[in-house]
Design an enzyme around this catalytic site. Structure first.
Site, PDB file in Angstrom:
ATOM      1  N   LYS A  66      17.323 -47.319  81.849  1.00 42.44           N
ATOM      2  CA  LYS A  66      17.477 -48.770  81.807  1.00 42.44           C
ATOM      3  C   LYS A  66      18.587 -49.213  80.863  1.00 42.44           C
ATOM      4  O   LYS A  66      19.304 -50.168  81.153  1.00 42.44           O
ATOM      5  CB  LYS A  66      16.160 -49.434  81.404  1.00 42.44           C
ATOM      6  CG  LYS A  66      15.764 -49.251  79.948  1.00 42.44           C
ATOM      7  CD  LYS A  66      14.513 -50.022  79.630  1.00 42.44           C
ATOM      8  CE  LYS A  66      14.138 -49.858  78.166  1.00 42.44           C
ATOM      9  NZ  LYS A  66      15.154 -50.399  77.247  1.00 42.44           N
ATOM     10  N   THR A  67      18.749 -48.509  79.735  1.00 42.20           N
ATOM     11  CA  THR A  67      19.819 -48.892  78.806  1.00 42.20           C
ATOM     12  C   THR A  67      21.178 -48.688  79.457  1.00 42.20           C
ATOM     13  O   THR A  67      22.089 -49.521  79.298  1.00 42.20           O
ATOM     14  CB  THR A  67      19.723 -48.068  77.511  1.00 42.20           C
ATOM     15  OG1 THR A  67      18.421 -48.229  76.943  1.00 42.20           O
ATOM     16  CG2 THR A  67      20.770 -48.514  76.511  1.00 42.20           C
ATOM     17  N   ASP A 254      16.674 -57.334  77.492  1.00 41.99           N
ATOM     18  CA  ASP A 254      16.095 -55.990  77.459  1.00 41.99           C
ATOM     19  C   ASP A 254      14.628 -56.082  77.056  1.00 41.99           C
ATOM     20  O   ASP A 254      14.225 -56.997  76.322  1.00 41.99           O
ATOM     21  CB  ASP A 254      16.876 -55.132  76.456  1.00 41.99           C
ATOM     22  CG  ASP A 254      16.528 -53.658  76.550  1.00 41.99           C
ATOM     23  OD1 ASP A 254      15.896 -53.261  77.556  1.00 41.99           O
ATOM     24  OD2 ASP A 254      16.880 -52.899  75.638  1.00 41.99           O
ATOM     25  N   GLU A 255      13.830 -55.147  77.524  1.00 41.58           N
ATOM     26  CA  GLU A 255      12.390 -55.077  77.181  1.00 41.58           C
ATOM     27  C   GLU A 255      11.684 -56.407  77.433  1.00 41.58           C
ATOM     28  O   GLU A 255      10.939 -56.922  76.594  1.00 41.58           O
ATOM     29  CB  GLU A 255      12.216 -54.658  75.711  1.00 41.58           C
ATOM     30  CG  GLU A 255      12.901 -53.355  75.330  1.00 41.58           C
ATOM     31  CD  GLU A 255      12.189 -52.119  75.855  1.00 41.58           C
ATOM     32  OE1 GLU A 255      11.249 -52.258  76.651  1.00 41.58           O
ATOM     33  OE2 GLU A 255      12.595 -51.001  75.473  1.00 41.58           O
ATOM     34  N   GLN A 330       4.753 -50.611  80.293  1.00 42.22           N
ATOM     35  CA  GLN A 330       4.986 -50.266  78.891  1.00 42.22           C
ATOM     36  C   GLN A 330       4.816 -51.477  77.971  1.00 42.22           C
ATOM     37  O   GLN A 330       5.342 -51.501  76.863  1.00 42.22           O
ATOM     38  CB  GLN A 330       6.387 -49.677  78.700  1.00 42.22           C
ATOM     39  CG  GLN A 330       6.595 -48.351  79.405  1.00 42.22           C
ATOM     40  CD  GLN A 330       7.891 -47.685  79.013  1.00 42.22           C
ATOM     41  OE1 GLN A 330       8.065 -47.182  77.908  1.00 42.22           O
ATOM     42  NE2 GLN A 330       8.838 -47.670  79.942  1.00 42.22           N
ATOM     43  N   ARG A 676       6.662 -39.986  76.665  1.00 44.19           N
ATOM     44  CA  ARG A 676       7.581 -39.648  75.573  1.00 44.19           C
ATOM     45  C   ARG A 676       7.988 -38.170  75.675  1.00 44.19           C
ATOM     46  O   ARG A 676       8.955 -37.749  75.042  1.00 44.19           O
ATOM     47  CB  ARG A 676       6.933 -39.856  74.199  1.00 44.19           C
ATOM     48  CG  ARG A 676       6.520 -41.286  73.816  1.00 44.19           C
ATOM     49  CD  ARG A 676       7.589 -42.288  74.062  1.00 44.19           C
ATOM     50  NE  ARG A 676       7.427 -42.886  75.385  1.00 44.19           N
ATOM     51  CZ  ARG A 676       8.371 -43.576  75.999  1.00 44.19           C
ATOM     52  NH1 ARG A 676       9.547 -43.727  75.452  1.00 44.19           N
ATOM     53  NH2 ARG A 676       8.156 -44.093  77.197  1.00 44.19           N
TER      54      ARG A 676
END
Length: 858
Positions: A66-67, A254-255, A330, A676
């Site tokens: 995503k980044t 973002d997020e 998330q 993770r």
């Protein structure tokens, strides 16, 4: 003229069917290649990058890049000439993420992206806007941003002024309430009366209003104000809102799943497209100048957008180009105000929005992704996506049971040492716990083993006492109205200015409605203070006046060193003979060095107030130990997930307070923990765990049943199980315990029990889910009396001066009527003896049963 036209005639005559340049072979070939920054994107990522018009929601699962999508999208906007750097608003949640985006953009575009002033965190951008319009919030542009510690100190003063008992109604509790109200975009007048009545018998709303009024007097704002005041200004001054709507041609977030209500409202206000009607405000430009990034934009008036449920903001025109990137699976920060509904209702808020799902995972192996996807699929409140990978399945997720939390720590320690022997780096190993108290046993074990480790989320550099003191000096120089900073250091180092002097200054400041520093300037001219105290206070005022004058002609790094020396603060630690004094002096030197990268003092203080990142520790090869919440955004080759037990994970407190919503957030937390891991994910649960000093029996987490059996392998603990007195660690104090009951009676568990009673094999037939495998593992790893659950329920087993066990058959050395002493219960007399168990009538605690080894003769 002839020379210029002849070639044109020649070309035209030679190639009569010549096509426009855009359709030429060279142009089409170049278009097929595309910019270099698009190379390597998968189809979904490329669609997210190239869809530039209208609202877009990019559902980006863990490890799906995503980044990269977000930064590539910005690069594409700039390279296509859709907007200039200063016309793009890109908001993140951490300064680290903002720096990473700028760095990647510089690599993509071949130069450092310095012209993007509106790329940063919500709070940094909100603070920037607020400084442009500080007067509309009754502030000056050099206002101070308070941290939580300063907030609590200020609220303590307000509670004292209202004669409210701080022990019964803690200031920190009030700070949490106010922060919650601000996260929901509520000004003091908007707080529901029922909520305002929750604190100090109905005084919560009044205290909130007093707190806000006091902030204005101090020329200060807290983190919540950085957005709350933005929202108020935008609503009350639609012309200013329209200026920013004109400026920002593209908005990227973002997020998005972690946004709270205030952040949501702020974005909704800015994301409305300005209406076609334009009313130029006298004395202002009709269109903003996008290049003047350090000046507030100008424009015309407009109406506010539709609000979050429960708020009242009138709708405006259609939304413009906004792209939100996030993952509803998330969203794990509901406890601090995040609203997962913000992302779930995106298509409702932005009609016609395009939703693009990124499901190709580039981080984890197939078994890990399958386990995580199967777990999160049990949630109802989600938009839905399934992570996949084109790589190999890798190792299965392992689930390991242990007798207690100490064995769990031993087992994980053994596993880490084994990984280390196999050549794994400790930096690629992480232990993710649900609650911070789980860390202690791992830390103890690692010290014993000599394993280097770091605790992520521990005390930060800027939170150390000596650093906060030094910063308080600098804050008073920057803003004389910063009472909290002035009060912190007015008697540091000791100057004979005690509580009575500070209280006098507070009384004077409150009556005159002036800052403490100005009150000190006035008091030193009177005889209210004793001569010694008056002289010390006068010296403080003179020093700050001198430093403030030097600020204009001295570099801020030099000024900081001057302040530390002339104030006597450095000398104070030089004279200190404690073991940590040398370290504190080094920290002060590091503080001065850290200021060099900033242009001025205010810029440095602004950075300190907004910084979120942990400092140091990245160079050492060490195991990372942190909570699941702290692990968001990180990744490791090997991840250990201990404590998957009911009551701990999912957290019983979360379930009690939030019900199904809390359960789904806990499940998202499990999903985050699993994803993770790149190569190995190892889950542990313990049958007994010591919580706050008390041993309690536990049952495996319901989340274990929600893992797919095909992707999970049951393993035995390497910690040396003490079940049944085996394992080389001596007899357990639970060896003779009667089997304990449990409400863990799901169908899978019942089948496993029935199968075991019929003499089933170790693998339980291999047809059930995790429960059957776990039950078989339990029976194979221990004596039949342990790990077997009955249908009746018993409360937690407590070992506290009373042994819940059968007598060992040994004879006690004590006799009836012996006078004895117990460390907890005090003095008493033995009234009954049963082997090594004594019944003792204690003088104050009454009759108790204890083991004789816990008492001594009086």
């Amino acid at each position: 003229m002839i020379r210029m036209t002849e070639p044109n005639k020649l070309t035209s005559q030679s190639v009569p069917d010549h096509q426009p340049a855009a359709g030429g072979i060279a142009a089409r070939a170049r278009a097929s290649v595309g910019p270099k920054y698009l190379t390597g994107l998968n189809p979904e990522q490329r669609e997210a990058v190239e869809t530039l018009d209208g609202p877009v929601l990019v559902l980006a699962g863990a490890g799906t890049g995503k980044t990269r999508v977000l930064t590539t999208r910005i690069a594409h906007i700039l390279s296509q000439g859709r907007a200039r750097p200063a016309e793009i608003l890109s908001v993140t949640f951490t300064n680290k993420a903002a720096r990473e985006m700028k760095h990647r953009l510089g690599q993509m575009l071949g130069h450092a992206v310095e012209g993007m002033p509106w790329l940063g965190t919500f709070h940094s951008i909100g603070g920037r806007i607020l400084r442009f319009h500080a007067e509309l919030a009754q502030l000056k542009s050099n206002f101070t941003v308070l941290d939580v510690d300063d907030q609590v100190r200020l609220l303590k003063q307000l509670l004292q002024a209202e004669s409210i008992d701080d022990k019964r109604w803690p200031a920190r509790m009030l700070a949490g309430l106010i922060d919650g109200w601000k996260n929901r975009g509520l000004m003091p007048s908007q707080v529901p009366s029922g909520e305002a009545a929750m604190f100090a018998n109905g005084k919560g709303g009044k205290l909130y209003a007093s707190y806000q009024e006091r902030l204005k007097i101090l020329n200060a704002a807290d983190f919540g104000d950085l957005l709350l005041e933005n929202i108020r200004i935008f609503r009350e001054h639609p012309d200013i809102l329209r200026q920013y709507q004109h400026r920002f041609k593209y908005i990227l977030v973002d997020e998005y799943q972690d946004t709270n209500v205030a952040q949501y409202l702020w974005l909704r206000l800015l994301s409305q497209a300005p209406s076609s009607s334009k009313a130029v405000i006298p004395g202002q430009l009709e269109e903003p100048n996008p290049e003047s990034a350090d000046e507030p934009p100008t424009g015309d008036s407009g109406s506010a957008p539709s609000a979050h449920p429960g708020t009242t903001v009138a709708p405006a025109g259609p939304t413009k180009n906004i792209c939100c990137v996030g993952d509803d699976d998330q969203s794990i920060y509901g406890w601090r105000g995040a609203e997962v509904d913000n992302i779930l209702r995106f298509e409702h808020d932005f009609p016609g929005a395009k939703v693009i799902r990124l499901e190709r995972n580039y981080r984890s192996t197939g078994h890990i992704l399958a386990a995580a996807s199967h777990l999160i699929a049990h949630n109802e409140g989600r938009l839905g996506k399934t992570l996949r990978t084109e790589d190999q399945d890798g190792e299965k997720v392992t689930v390991t049971g242990s007798w207690d939390s100490e064995e769990e720590a031993r087992g994980i320690g053994e596993e880490i040492e084994q990984l280390q022997r196999q050549g794994e780096k400790l930096n690629e190993i992480a232990i993710l716990v649900r609650a911070s108290y789980q860390m202690r046993e791992f830390e103890d074990r690692f010290v014993t083993l000599g394993l280097p480790y770091r605790v992520i989320g521990g005390p930060r550099f800027y939170e150390r006492a000596e650093i906060r003191d030094a910063l308080a000096y600098l804050r008073v120089i920057n803003s004389p109205a910063d009472d909290l900073a002035f009060e912190r250091i007015v008697n540091v180092p000791k100057r004979g200015l005690g509580d009575a002097t500070v209280q006098m200054l507070h009384d004077h400041a409150r009556k005159r409605r002036i800052p403490l520093f100005e009150a000190a300037r006035a008091v030193v001219e009177t005889d209210e203070l004793k001569p010694k105290a008056r002289g010390s206070l006068r010296n403080v005022v003179v020093q700050f006046d001198r430093w403030r004058a030097q600020r204009e002609v001295t570099a801020h790094t030099d000024l900081a060193q001057i302040v530390l020396d002339e104030s006597g603060y450095t000398e104070m630690w030089q004279k200190d003979r404690s073991a940590d004094a040398a370290g504190r002096l080094e920290n002060l030197k590091e503080l001065v060095r850290s200021m060099e990268e900033f242009e001025n003092l205010q810029g440095f203080l602004e950075h300190i107030s907004l910084v979120m990142d942990r400092d140091g520790g990245a160079e050492e090869d060490a195991v990372s130990l942190m909570t699941l919440h702290s692990a968001k955004g990180l990744e490791f080759d090997n991840v250990f997930l201990p404590g998957w037990e009911e009551g701990l994970f999912p957290s019983q407190r979360t379930l009690d307070e939030q019900g199904r919503a809390g359960l789904e957030e806990e499940r998202r937390l499990g999903h985050v923990g699993l994803t993770r891991a790149r190569r190995r994910a190892m889950i542990y649960f313990a049958t007994n765990r010591r919580i706050h000093g008390t041993w309690s029996t536990t049952i495996p987490s319901r989340f274990l049943d929600e893992l797919p059996a095909a992707n999970v392998e049951i393993t035995e603990s390497k910690g040396g199980s003490a079940w049944g007195g085996t394992g080389g660690y001596g007899a357990s104090r639970f060896d003779d315990m009667e089997s304990f009951g449990s409400s863990y009676s799901t169908p899978g568990w019942q089948r496993a029990q029935a199968n075991r009673n019929r003499g089933g094999g170790r693998n339980g037939g291999g047809q059930g889910g995790f429960e059957e495998q776990a039950a078989t593992f339990s029976s194979a790893s221990s004596s039949p009396d342990f790990g077997s659950f009955s249908s009746r329920r018993r409360g937690p087993l407590t070992i506290e001066g009373e042994l819940v066990a059968k007598s060992t058959g040994t004879t006690s050395e004590f006799s009836l009527s012996d006078r004895v002493f117990h460390q907890k219960f005090g003095y008493g007399r033995v009234t009954k003896i049963d082997g090594n168990k004594l019944t003792i009538a204690f003088d104050k605690a009454g009759e108790k049963k204890v083991v004789d080894s816990f008492v001594q003769r009086a």
